[in-house]
Motif scaffolding. Structure first.
Motif, PDB file in Angstrom:
ATOM      1  N   ALA A  39       0.725  -1.099  -0.001  1.00 29.25           N
ATOM      2  CA  ALA A  39       0.006  -0.069  -0.024  1.00 29.25           C
ATOM      3  C   ALA A  39       0.935   1.313  -0.120  1.00 29.25           C
ATOM      4  N   GLY A  40       2.177   1.025  -0.024  1.00 32.30           N
ATOM      5  CA  GLY A  40       3.071   2.247   0.048  1.00 32.30           C
ATOM      6  C   GLY A  40       3.073   2.943   1.513  1.00 32.30           C
ATOM      7  N   ASP A  41       2.786   2.269   2.316  1.00 31.17           N
ATOM      8  CA  ASP A  41       2.929   2.826   3.750  1.00 31.17           C
ATOM      9  C   ASP A  41       4.430   2.653   4.411  1.00 31.17           C
ATOM     10  N   THR A  42       4.761   3.502   5.211  1.00 27.20           N
ATOM     11  CA  THR A  42       6.015   3.581   5.890  1.00 27.20           C
ATOM     12  C   THR A  42       5.893   2.863   7.116  1.00 27.20           C
ATOM     13  N   VAL A  43       6.678   1.660   7.312  1.00 24.33           N
ATOM     14  CA  VAL A  43       6.687   0.705   8.347  1.00 24.33           C
ATOM     15  C   VAL A  43       7.851   0.767   9.298  1.00 24.33           C
ATOM     16  N   PHE A  44       7.657   0.758  10.489  1.00 22.62           N
ATOM     17  CA  PHE A  44       8.584   0.852  11.533  1.00 22.62           C
ATOM     18  C   PHE A  44       8.300  -0.660  12.207  1.00 22.62           C
ATOM     19  N   LEU A  45       9.456  -1.546  11.868  1.00 23.72           N
ATOM     20  CA  LEU A  45       9.350  -2.925  12.732  1.00 23.72           C
ATOM     21  C   LEU A  45      10.424  -2.806  13.885  1.00 23.72           C
ATOM     22  N   ASP A  46       9.531  -3.410  14.910  1.00 23.57           N
ATOM     23  CA  ASP A  46      10.193  -3.624  16.158  1.00 23.57           C
ATOM     24  C   ASP A  46      10.413  -4.886  16.566  1.00 23.57           C
ATOM     25  N   PHE A  47      11.807  -5.581  16.448  1.00 22.06           N
ATOM     26  CA  PHE A  47      11.977  -6.968  16.781  1.00 22.06           C
ATOM     27  C   PHE A  47      12.375  -6.904  18.215  1.00 22.06           C
ATOM     28  N   GLU A 111      14.886  -0.484   2.569  1.00 20.47           N
ATOM     29  CA  GLU A 111      15.064  -0.267   3.683  1.00 20.47           C
ATOM     30  C   GLU A 111      15.713   1.010   3.956  1.00 20.47           C
ATOM     31  N   TYR A 112      15.037   2.020   5.008  1.00 19.17           N
ATOM     32  CA  TYR A 112      15.641   3.246   5.011  1.00 19.17           C
ATOM     33  C   TYR A 112      16.382   3.602   6.282  1.00 19.17           C
ATOM     34  N   GLY A 113      16.577   2.576   7.061  1.00 16.74           N
ATOM     35  CA  GLY A 113      17.460   2.737   8.465  1.00 16.74           C
ATOM     36  C   GLY A 113      17.076   1.592   9.457  1.00 16.74           C
ATOM     37  N   ARG A 114      18.147   1.440  10.271  1.00 12.46           N
ATOM     38  CA  ARG A 114      18.174   0.736  11.375  1.00 12.46           C
ATOM     39  C   ARG A 114      18.730   0.969  12.420  1.00 12.46           C
ATOM     40  N   ILE A 115      18.414   0.610  13.425  1.00 14.81           N
ATOM     41  CA  ILE A 115      18.983   0.612  14.865  1.00 14.81           C
ATOM     42  C   ILE A 115      19.216  -0.553  15.589  1.00 14.81           C
ATOM     43  N   VAL A 116      20.292  -0.988  16.204  1.00 11.90           N
ATOM     44  CA  VAL A 116      20.374  -2.424  16.645  1.00 11.90           C
ATOM     45  C   VAL A 116      21.006  -2.070  18.263  1.00 11.90           C
ATOM     46  N   ALA A 117      20.076  -2.465  18.973  1.00 12.12           N
ATOM     47  CA  ALA A 117      20.481  -2.399  20.510  1.00 12.12           C
ATOM     48  C   ALA A 117      20.664  -0.990  21.089  1.00 12.12           C
ATOM     49  N   GLN A 118      20.339  -0.027  20.492  1.00 12.55           N
ATOM     50  CA  GLN A 118      20.223   1.512  20.817  1.00 12.55           C
ATOM     51  C   GLN A 118      19.134   1.982  21.672  1.00 12.55           C
ATOM     52  N   THR A 119      19.396   2.353  22.507  1.00 13.39           N
ATOM     53  CA  THR A 119      18.139   2.880  23.631  1.00 13.39           C
ATOM     54  C   THR A 119      18.178   4.393  23.811  1.00 13.39           C
ATOM     55  N   GLY A 120      19.078   5.158  23.245  1.00 21.46           N
ATOM     56  CA  GLY A 120      19.163   6.695  23.412  1.00 21.46           C
ATOM     57  C   GLY A 120      17.954   7.371  22.970  1.00 21.46           C
ATOM     58  N   VAL A 121      17.571   8.230  23.283  1.00 23.28           N
ATOM     59  CA  VAL A 121      16.266   9.021  22.907  1.00 23.28           C
ATOM     60  C   VAL A 121      16.623   9.813  21.624  1.00 23.28           C
ATOM     61  N   ASP A 122      18.050  10.219  21.333  1.00 23.45           N
ATOM     62  CA  ASP A 122      18.357  10.811  20.156  1.00 23.45           C
ATOM     63  C   ASP A 122      18.474   9.914  19.087  1.00 23.45           C
ATOM     64  N   GLN A 126      15.937  10.079  15.906  1.00 22.88           N
ATOM     65  CA  GLN A 126      16.448  10.413  14.542  1.00 22.88           C
ATOM     66  C   GLN A 126      15.985   9.227  13.500  1.00 22.88           C
ATOM     67  N   LEU A 127      15.618   8.168  13.721  1.00 24.11           N
ATOM     68  CA  LEU A 127      15.106   7.059  13.187  1.00 24.11           C
ATOM     69  C   LEU A 127      13.638   7.272  12.624  1.00 24.11           C
ATOM     70  N   MET A 128      13.001   7.402  14.039  1.00 24.10           N
ATOM     71  CA  MET A 128      11.603   7.879  13.818  1.00 24.10           C
ATOM     72  C   MET A 128      11.342   9.078  12.864  1.00 24.10           C
ATOM     73  N   ASP A 129      12.118  10.177  13.141  1.00 18.43           N
ATOM     74  CA  ASP A 129      11.866  11.562  12.257  1.00 18.43           C
ATOM     75  C   ASP A 129      12.381  10.935  10.704  1.00 18.43           C
ATOM     76  N   SER A 130      13.430  10.218  10.645  1.00 21.69           N
ATOM     77  CA  SER A 130      13.563   9.815   9.122  1.00 21.69           C
ATOM     78  C   SER A 130      12.365   9.168   8.717  1.00 21.69           C
ATOM     79  N   ALA A 131      11.608   8.166   9.493  1.00 20.15           N
ATOM     80  CA  ALA A 131      10.356   7.427   8.828  1.00 20.15           C
ATOM     81  C   ALA A 131       9.424   8.310   8.480  1.00 20.15           C
TER      82      ALA A 131
END
Length: 138
Positions: A39-47, A111-122, A126-131
């Motif tokens: 559908a062209g949605d931007t998807v944020f996957l949380d493993f 895929e437009y971005g990924r974070i592995v094991a990061q818990t910092g707000v910034d 940044q990942l959510m802002d890019s999404a």
């Protein structure tokens, strides 16, 4: 129902007016993911896993950021992927997800971005802002 209980319940409900309701993330299934990507949605996957401390810390930050900026939930589809159920799935292998506590932004087959094991707000903001920028075209 007693009158005082009715009044208290009504007052509590009125107190919630004007506050954005935070939707729970969707639970992963391959068909759900494919439907949103098609559908062209931007998807944020949380493993994530329920027993994972890093995942819990990420979840607290995600909730904090969503509460501060309702545009995230209005424009991004959030999907939780249960690591205990899907940690050895084709999705994890195909996307080369190294571990639980991985956050990934997708749109279409990109895929437009990924974070592995990061818990910092910034970092998470940044990942959510890019999404959000991808979702809104800005």
């Amino acid at each position: 129902m007693k009158r005082r209980d009715f009044i208290a319940l009504g007052a509590a409900g009125l107190g919630m007016l004007g506050r954005p309701a935070m939707a729970d993330p969707l639970n992963y299934s391959e068909s759900l993911l494919q439907k949103h990507l098609a559908a062209g949605d931007t998807v944020f996957l949380d493993f994530k896993a329920s027993w994972c401390g890093t995942c819990a810390a990420q979840d607290r930050v995600l909730k904090q950021l969503k509460a501060a900026n309702p545009a995230y939930e209005a424009n991004i589809t959030f999907i939780d992927v249960d690591w205990d159920e899907y940690g050895k799935s084709d999705l994890v292998k195909r996307m080369r997800i190294p571990r639980r506590s991985t956050l990934v932004v997708l749109k279409g087959d990109q895929e437009y971005g990924r974070i592995v094991a990061q818990t910092g707000v910034d970092q998470i903001r940044q990942l959510m802002d890019s999404a959000l920028a991808i979702a809104t075209g800005s």
